[in-house]
Write an enzyme that holds these catalytic residues in place. Structure first.
Site, PDB file in Angstrom:
ATOM      1  N   GLY A 154      -8.954  -5.421   2.031  1.00 56.08           N
ATOM      2  CA  GLY A 154      -7.993  -5.243   3.105  1.00 56.08           C
ATOM      3  C   GLY A 154      -8.313  -4.049   3.974  1.00 56.08           C
ATOM      4  O   GLY A 154      -9.434  -3.548   4.010  1.00 56.08           O
ATOM      5  N   THR A 213       0.803  -1.213   0.000  1.00 51.24           N
ATOM      6  CA  THR A 213       0.000   0.000   0.000  1.00 51.24           C
ATOM      7  C   THR A 213       0.840   1.270   0.000  1.00 51.24           C
ATOM      8  O   THR A 213       1.899   1.319   0.613  1.00 51.24           O
ATOM      9  CB  THR A 213      -0.862  -0.033   1.275  1.00 51.24           C
ATOM     10  OG1 THR A 213      -1.666  -1.198   1.250  1.00 51.24           O
ATOM     11  CG2 THR A 213      -1.730   1.197   1.390  1.00 51.24           C
TER      12      THR A 213
END
Length: 318
Positions: free
Chosen positions: A208, A178
């Site tokens: 997520g 990320t």
């Protein structure tokens, strides 16, 4: 208040050959985003632009660099939040969009909702005149290889997606995780943006921590802002972003101390690794990660400061 822009490009077992690309991408992201701050722009504009820059760079797992799910498809998550009024926009399971972070901002500004996913998110993006790319346009060769390696290891019984004992066993071509940005502008307004392609080999439909407020992203002018990165299931279960802010608020510790303490506690308790970047309401910075590496950087007082290894810091004058 002096404007500050702080970014991360993913925490994980990042291979040596990917370090230069990540550091170059971090520096470009900072330069792209900070231009808006120094010209009197908002923290919200700055974090969107910083993340947008990384979504175009295949050194990062977002946008064009996103990893593939088990079916070889890119499914992306993103969220953005501003700390003055606690407005936020989140998207999940988004396909064929170059800039999920921009779609998330439109959700915040153009709807009465905070969170849109899947086909509905794609239809909404189309209604806002975002270009819908052809299927496969975001798939890179590195992502294909990573998925092949994941499947090979899975067939050999060497990889189970969500087994806690396997969390740190990564494929040879680690594509990073990320990305995110936190900023505070001259008016003291804090904003956070986070974007991801998830994890290689994830089940279709897996979501997520990134689009979930309090886990991957949170901003509150009265406390601070946090963007997280790492193993999503772990971060989601631990509510990482919110815990860091609550440590600042209730334990009256520094942004750095709160970020470090909570990341360590998460990994000690749940095994999974990760990291976070934080700016508190006074403009103090926190950076910490329990993974092998995390690409990070910030611009403050006309200096660009960045790193990727523990205990390592580089500085450049602007």
């Amino acid at each position: 208040m002096k404007p500050i822009l702080l970014v991360h490009g993913g925490a994980g077992d990042i291979s040596d050959d990917r370090v230069p690309g990540k550091l170059n991408g971090i520096k470009k992201s900072l330069r792209d985003g900070v231009q808006l701050l120094v010209n009197g722009g908002s923290s919200l504009d700055a974090v969107e632009e910083a993340v947008r820059s990384m979504e175009l760079d295949d050194s990062f797992n977002c946008g064009y660099g996103s990893v593939l799910n088990i079916n070889g498809i890119v499914e992306m998550d993103a969220s953005i939040m501003e700390g003055k009024n606690l407005n936020a926009g989140c998207v999940t399971l988004l396909q064929n969009m170059a800039h999920p972070i921009c779609v998330a901002r439109k959700v915040m500004e153009k709807t009465n909702h905070n969170f849109i996913g899947g086909e509905g998110a794609l239809k909404f993006a189309h209604s806002q005149n975002f270009e819908v790319l052809t299927q496969g346009a975001l798939v890179t060769e590195n992502a294909k290889i990573a998925l092949e390696e994941f499947k090979e290891r899975q067939n050999k019984g060497l990889d189970t997606l969500f087994s806690s004992t396997e969390l740190n066993k990564k494929q040879k071509r680690d594509l990073g995780e990320t990305v995110g940005a936190v900023a505070i502008d001259g008016n003291g307004n804090i904003a956070v943006a986070t974007s991801t392609g998830g994890i290689t080999g994830k089940l279709s439909g897996r979501i997520g921590d990134t689009p979930i407020l309090g886990c991957g992203t949170y901003a509150d002018n009265k406390i601070g802002g946090v963007s997280t990165t790492g193993h999503g299931e772990t971060i989601m279960r631990f509510n990482l972003a919110q815990r860091i802010l609550q440590n600042i608020n209730h334990k009256h510790v520094s942004a750095q101390q709160a970020t470090e303490d909570v990341c360590k506690e998460m990994t000690q308790r749940l095994i999974g690794t990760g990291g976070a970047i934080t700016i508190d309401k006074e403009g103090n910075i926190g950076i910490y990660f329990t993974s092998k590496r995390m690409a990070w950087g910030y611009i403050k007082d006309n200096q660009l400061v960045y790193g990727i290894n523990k205990g390592e810091t580089f500085t450049e004058n602007l």
